[in-house]
Motif scaffolding. Structure first.
Motif, mmCIF file in Angstrom:
data_model
loop_
_atom_site.group_PDB
_atom_site.id
_atom_site.type_symbol
_atom_site.label_atom_id
_atom_site.label_comp_id
_atom_site.label_asym_id
_atom_site.label_seq_id
_atom_site.Cartn_x
_atom_site.Cartn_y
_atom_site.Cartn_z
ATOM 1 N N LEU A 29 88.647 -52.081 45.658
ATOM 2 C CA LEU A 29 89.373 -52.143 44.399
ATOM 3 C C LEU A 29 90.867 -52.316 44.657
ATOM 4 N N PHE A 30 91.452 -53.288 43.989
ATOM 5 C CA PHE A 30 92.884 -53.590 44.079
ATOM 6 C C PHE A 30 93.307 -54.064 45.464
ATOM 7 N N LYS A 31 92.365 -54.493 46.279
ATOM 8 C CA LYS A 31 92.695 -55.016 47.605
ATOM 9 C C LYS A 31 91.943 -56.324 47.846
ATOM 10 N N GLN A 32 92.384 -57.075 48.835
ATOM 11 C CA GLN A 32 91.754 -58.349 49.139
ATOM 12 C C GLN A 32 90.389 -58.146 49.777
ATOM 13 N N ASP A 33 89.418 -58.991 49.405
ATOM 14 C CA ASP A 33 88.092 -58.933 50.016
ATOM 15 C C ASP A 33 88.183 -59.277 51.497
ATOM 16 N N PHE A 34 87.188 -58.783 52.275
ATOM 17 C CA PHE A 34 87.184 -59.076 53.706
ATOM 18 C C PHE A 34 85.787 -58.875 54.279
ATOM 19 N N PHE A 35 85.544 -59.483 55.434
ATOM 20 C CA PHE A 35 84.328 -59.258 56.208
ATOM 21 C C PHE A 35 84.609 -58.173 57.242
ATOM 22 N N LEU A 36 83.631 -57.286 57.433
ATOM 23 C CA LEU A 36 83.765 -56.201 58.396
ATOM 24 C C LEU A 36 82.631 -56.293 59.408
ATOM 25 N N VAL A 37 82.990 -56.382 60.692
ATOM 26 C CA VAL A 37 82.018 -56.501 61.776
ATOM 27 C C VAL A 37 81.975 -55.195 62.550
ATOM 28 N N LYS B 8 76.315 -55.448 62.888
ATOM 29 C CA LYS B 8 76.421 -55.249 61.440
ATOM 30 C C LYS B 8 77.574 -56.095 60.908
ATOM 31 N N VAL B 9 77.273 -56.941 59.929
ATOM 32 C CA VAL B 9 78.283 -57.768 59.274
ATOM 33 C C VAL B 9 78.210 -57.476 57.780
ATOM 34 N N GLN B 10 79.328 -57.035 57.199
ATOM 35 C CA GLN B 10 79.353 -56.656 55.788
ATOM 36 C C GLN B 10 80.476 -57.399 55.065
ATOM 37 N N TYR B 11 80.236 -57.643 53.769
ATOM 38 C CA TYR B 11 81.274 -58.218 52.923
ATOM 39 C C TYR B 11 81.798 -57.102 52.030
ATOM 40 N N LYS B 12 83.089 -56.826 52.091
ATOM 41 C CA LYS B 12 83.695 -55.718 51.367
ATOM 42 C C LYS B 12 84.601 -56.242 50.251
ATOM 43 N N SER B 13 84.498 -55.585 49.095
ATOM 44 C CA SER B 13 85.347 -55.925 47.955
ATOM 45 C C SER B 13 86.023 -54.661 47.438
ATOM 46 N N ASP C 29 81.956 -52.211 61.697
ATOM 47 C CA ASP C 29 82.837 -51.177 61.144
ATOM 48 C C ASP C 29 84.224 -51.147 61.776
ATOM 49 N N THR C 30 84.601 -52.195 62.490
ATOM 50 C CA THR C 30 85.898 -52.177 63.169
ATOM 51 C C THR C 30 86.718 -53.446 62.933
ATOM 52 N N LEU C 31 86.103 -54.622 63.075
ATOM 53 C CA LEU C 31 86.837 -55.883 63.007
ATOM 54 C C LEU C 31 86.847 -56.430 61.585
ATOM 55 N N LYS C 32 88.021 -56.816 61.099
ATOM 56 C CA LYS C 32 88.173 -57.351 59.756
ATOM 57 C C LYS C 32 88.565 -58.829 59.818
ATOM 58 N N TYR C 33 87.952 -59.622 58.915
ATOM 59 C CA TYR C 33 88.262 -61.046 58.836
ATOM 60 C C TYR C 33 88.384 -61.450 57.368
ATOM 61 N N ALA C 34 89.417 -62.207 57.050
ATOM 62 C CA ALA C 34 89.595 -62.704 55.688
ATOM 63 C C ALA C 34 88.534 -63.743 55.376
ATOM 64 N N PRO C 35 87.965 -63.749 54.167
ATOM 65 C CA PRO C 35 86.895 -64.702 53.823
ATOM 66 C C PRO C 35 87.290 -66.157 53.993
ATOM 67 N N GLU C 36 88.566 -66.502 53.751
ATOM 68 C CA GLU C 36 88.978 -67.897 53.865
ATOM 69 C C GLU C 36 88.947 -68.412 55.298
#
Length: 249
Positions: free
Chosen positions: A58-66, A51-56, A68-75
């Motif tokens: 509120l009031f926080k930086q967007d990120f990709f979530l793999v 599962k790969v999700q793009y999260k936005s 439900d555990t691993l976070k990666y910055a879009p840049e």
């Protein structure tokens, strides 16, 4: 006697070794990567997940979530695939619209699009100022041999498809059709303007307006290219289809 026994033992050991080697080769299965979706980082690393999700948030930086555990910055992401499709980076930044979705996958040329929002300024009318208006439009791109995305236009495709004669014929037809449509549009606008001026000047009764035939002729010239375009496939897309088809052959 001892030499004979040692020779027999050596032969038996060699036979068992060969059989074990053949068995391992026959039953070897390459290990598959875990997960059907992935993120490809800009440094070339690939992260797989179910599962790969793009999260936005509120009031926080967007990120990709793999998963439900691993976070990666879009840049940090160059390419990703999830339930929504396959996406490739089209612009620098850390927003969702920095990526374009693939809508046509080819052996060499693939087509992508992203959606942009245009904002119209607040306008004044007799009853006050109107609210700003927004409209969505698609911007198309293409990629050759999984390279960087380029704008899907005549100039870029003419360079990318230059090694295919059939595709170049279609691009030349596109150029001719575009020139004809432009000429018809200009001529139609001229006739329409002339017809409106003639209609207003020739009318003697202020309560009735006599419409000049030039108005209908001008409107027709403007409308014909638009109607034809609705029922005719874009020559640039056809040029890409031909290019990919001949590569498959």
């Amino acid at each position: 006697m001892n030499k004979t026994i040692f020779a027999l033992i050596a032969c038996l050991l060699l036979g068992f070794s060969l059989q074990a080697q053949e068995y391992s080769q026959e039953n070897y299965q390459p290990q598959r990567q875990k997960g059907r979706h992935f993120l490809q980082l800009r440094n070339g690393q690939v992260v797989y997940g179910n599962k790969v999700q793009y999260k936005s948030p509120l009031f926080k930086q967007d990120f990709f979530l793999v998963d439900d555990t691993l976070k990666y910055a879009p840049e940090l992401i160059d390419v990703y695939q999830n339930n929504d499709g396959y996406f490739a980076r089209v612009a620098a930044g850390n927003r969702f619209d920095s990526f374009a979705k693939r809508i046509m996958e080819g052996p060499r040329i693939s087509k992508f699009f992203t959606t942009t929002i245009d904002y119209a300024a607040m306008g004044y009318h007799p009853y006050g100022y109107g609210m700003p208006r927004t409209s969505r439009r698609r911007i198309y791109f293409f990629s050759k041999d999984n390279g960087p995305l380029m704008t899907f236009n005549q100039q870029n495709l003419e360079q990318a498809l230059a090694d295919n004669a059939s595709s170049m014929v279609l691009i030349q037809r596109h150029k001719r059709e575009r020139t004809i449509s432009t000429v018809m549009g200009i001529a139609g606008a001229g006739l329409l303007t002339y017809g409106l001026l003639s209609s207003s000047q020739s009318s003697t009764n202020p309560n009735s307006v006599s419409v000049s035939p030039a108005v209908y002729a001008g409107a027709g010239l403007i409308a014909v290219p638009l109607v034809i375009q609705l029922f005719r496939k874009d020559k640039l897309t056809q040029a890409v289809d031909v290019y990919n088809y001949q590569v498959k052959q």
